[in-house]
Every structure is written in structure tokens, then in C-alpha cells.
Design a protein around this motif. Sequence first.
Motif: not given
Length: 580
Positions: A11, A42, A44, A406, A466, A497, A499
Motif C-alpha cells: 500500500y 497513508n 490505506y 477509495t 487509487t 482512505q 476501501e
Amino acid sequence: MAGFLYFQSEYSLLKSMIKLQDMAAMSLQAGYDTIFLSDENNLYAAYKFFKHTKTAMKRIIGMKIDLMHMGRQTSLLVYAQNASGFQNLIIISSLINLSKDQLIDFKDLIKYQEHLIMVTPGFESDIDGALLKSEYDLALQITLDYKKSITNFYIGLSLQTLKLEMVIAPLLKRLATAHSIKLLPVHKTNYLKHQKEAYDALIKIENPANERYDDGDFSFKTYQELQSLFSEYPEVFTNLDDAFRYVDFNFDHKTFELPKVRDDSSVQSHVYLKDLCMLGLKKRYRQAKWAQPETYKERLDFELKTIHKMGYDDYFLVVWDFVKYAKQKGIMVGPGRGSAAGSLVSYCLGITDVDPIQYDLLFERFLNPERISMPDIDLDFPDNRRDEVIQYVAEKYGKKRVLSITTFSTLQVKSSIRDICRTQNLSMNDTNRIVKLATSAGVILDPNTQHILDLAKQIEGLPRQTGTHAAGIILSHEDLSRIIPFQTGASNLYQSQFEASDLESLGLLKIDFLGIRNLSIITDVLTLLKTTKQLDIDILNIPFNDQKTYDLLSKADTQGVFQLESVGMRRVLMKLKPNT
């Protein structure tokens, strides 16, 4: 504590080959008891890191962040000590990802340093950078500014290149000792030993000029190998234990409430919902004159009780509110799709325009108390006016409570081959030839071609970039800015950020606002008919037994008809020959 700082997962997009799902097993096998996740600016992978890496190992969440310090761009490693620290980590990540330059100013960073541990990241640090240029006074100045400004500050010691090991490490030790700052082991890790060449290609996908710093070794090492590498600085592991021994953070599930449609708290949501449904039921009855209205009343009572029991009163009210807004603004709303068409509550509220009792549609397919699952109402709007509805929702409830979602595009077979070919400066003809060979059943004899395919196979499945979920929007009663990390999104929204699967696992509700081109076309056609032919057609009251329409369906003459224009569906229509 057996571990090291600056471990990056996939990521850290196009910067690491390490798959998150493999981190725990490979670390345990290599002799570690702690993982320090340190992805690039990030979070993520933050939720997945705790919830999908099943292990007894200690997991510490952090980031490598980019910042401006004393007029220079540099980096720091930042780790959360506890839940409060993680909130600050979220804020820092959001500030970076929402900024134009994708970095944070040092004066803003220190505002959110509480319960965070900050460490210089080795060669990417401004301290190391000054020492590499023999600017010892500047290195001292930078160090003292960090020490004065940051409560939990440490110097990261990296030995990943010959120059770092032979020149910089002794100077850092002297600097750290002189000013009572502890050294911690930093080993930026982005690939396994056998993936070195694939990693070199991966980092060139984003920018052909990218290459490993000073031909350094950024491969994953066992704990024994790392101890050997730091044999002249064994104190770094004791220092690591001292710095992170009391770190205690894990994701706790909490209950998220939906925003309230009404500010008036004197009327409870389930009461308001029932009142609206009863009004809607009477309106529908006046239009349809059902033969057995008591059947509808019994069904409505059952659905309302189920909805209230499962805690989704506000969900229906929120959807009703923005559907009502759309219709008031002349924005066409789809009549209903999926299992939501089986809800009489939705029909009474005007969310759908399909009578579930007339068509024997089951409410239990949509919402079942025996199978706890989130309600899922997909709403169709014209693609050229969908954003108007989303903006209404964002303005009504607040931008920090309404987020887009995202998505991650991963490197697939063909795209990974094309990216590898581009990093190797191959022509388009050669690239197409290799792609064709790889997707056929032919035997590959050329060793250069096979080598390209081997590299491509190693990066296949890694996230490349992304995107924004095509329809999904998250809504919450709470300000999400300290719960979910943000980045810039579409439709003038903040974007999560995390999903969709992570957000739903956290307990947040997703509503799909779909933009349908066919609805835009239908709207345009109805407008043209009204202005040029003076025909005012109510699209919701057209006959469902029109023979000419069925003739078109039987001939599969459905080009441009939503969900019936694909080759497969037209083939089915030809065989089925639907009729009245």
C-alpha cells in the motif's frame, strides 16, 4: 522486542513488493515478534493490518511522512502509542493527502504529536542529508530543533548502504550520545531478496528516473541477519524495546449512527418513519385502489417493526430525504433495483416505485432479522445530475460526515507486462508481441521474453493507483475526521482512505448513488416530447402491456435499452420471445 522500523507494504503504492497478508507469517518465521507498518504518507492498510493479519505478534501502526522542516523537504517515521495517537496519525495523514504538495509543515505536525513516537528515517532524513554533505553544524542545528520540539524523538540508524554504514553511522552515534538521544534500528524494507530486480522495475513505473538509493539493500532480513548488520550498535534493539514497550493500540469496533434528518429530537425516528409511511400508503392506495388494503397494512407493520428492531429507521429517513429532494428538483430517480424493490416501506416513502405485493417480491431478501446484514438500497440518478444529489447530502449533514470511497486498481496480467516493458524501454511492437505471447497457449522460447514475463508475474496483483468508488458514499452522524483518514475525492467530497469492505466491516453504512446515462437520455426525450410535440408523459404510469414494446423485445431490438443491450441479453430475448 525483536523488530525494526520502516517496514512498508504494497500500500506504499509502486514503492513496495511486500504483500500485507504475508507480513505476519514471514516476520514470525524470520524471528520477529513485532511488526512496524510504515507506509508512505497513508493509512490505506491500517484496518487490514489489525483485522486481516491474524497473528499473536505485536503490531504497531505508523507512517513515513513527508514534511517541510527548517525550509527543507524531509521525512520522519511516526508511530501511534495508543488510540489517541492513532487519531493524531489520522489527522496528519489527512492533512498530507489533502494538501497540494502532499506534505505537512513541521509547525503543523507538532500540533498533533501527542501520543506519537517520531524517528528520523535514515538517508531520507535532513540530519543524514546534512552529514552526507559534511554540514555538521547544520546537522546539529536540525537535531536540536527536533529534540526541543518533539516530545518522543529518536534518531533512526540505517546501515543500508556502504556510505551510511561507514561514514554516517559513527557521526550519528556521536551526535546522539552527545545530546542524550537514543538510536533506533531503521531498515527500510520493500522487497524479498529474490525480488530485487522486479522492485527496481516497479519503482520506475511511476517515474523512469526512480532507482534504489545508492544501490542500497532494501530487502527483508531475518532478525539474526539484522542483529549481525547492527553488531556494532547492539543498543538499538534495547532502545527499541524501551521506546515501544508500552504501545497499546488495536482497532475497536464501535457503533456508528446515521445522521438525523430532523433536528427536532422531540420526535423519535421510528415514529416519524411510521407517520411518513402511513401517509405514503394512503397516497398509493388512492392511486391504485387495492382490492385487499389490509394486506398492505399488515406488511407495512411487519417491515416497520423489523426495521426498528434492526436499528435502521434513520437509514430509510436519510434515503427518503434525498430522493424527495431529487424529485422536487426535477431529477429523475430510478424506479428501484435489486432487493430494495421488495420493501413496501421503500414504496410508501417513494424511494422505489415498484409495488412489492403486486409482484410478489420478498422483503426478507432485502432485510432479514435472521441474517444480520446492512440494508442496501441502490439509487439510480441521471449521470449528469447525480452530483447535485450528493452535494445536497454533503451540505445537509456536513462534509466530514459524508465521504466518497477509495478503490485500488491492481496490476493485472496485461498491465503488469506493459508496465515492465515500458521500464525496460521496449518498443510498442515488442510490447504487443510479448502481451500476445503471454495470453496465448504458445511455448515461449526467447529467454529475454521469458525474463520480462517473470518480472511481470512478480508485480502482478500489487495495487497500482487509487480511484473513487463509482457509486458508494459513506454517511455518519459523527464527524469522521478523527476516525477515518481522508484524501482528496471526486464530487468535491472528502474521500476515505479505507476501501468499501473495510468501512463496512467497521460498521459504517454505504449508500450507492449510481449515475445512469439512460436516465439522462429518458429525461432529454421526455423534455423534447413536451417542448416539440406538447406531449406530457408520466413515465411512471405507462402501460406495462404495450404490444409494440414487446415486439421490440422479442426481436431483441434493444440497443440503448438499460441492461438489455448486451449481446448475451439480446440472445436471451431472441430465445425467450417475451410477450404480454
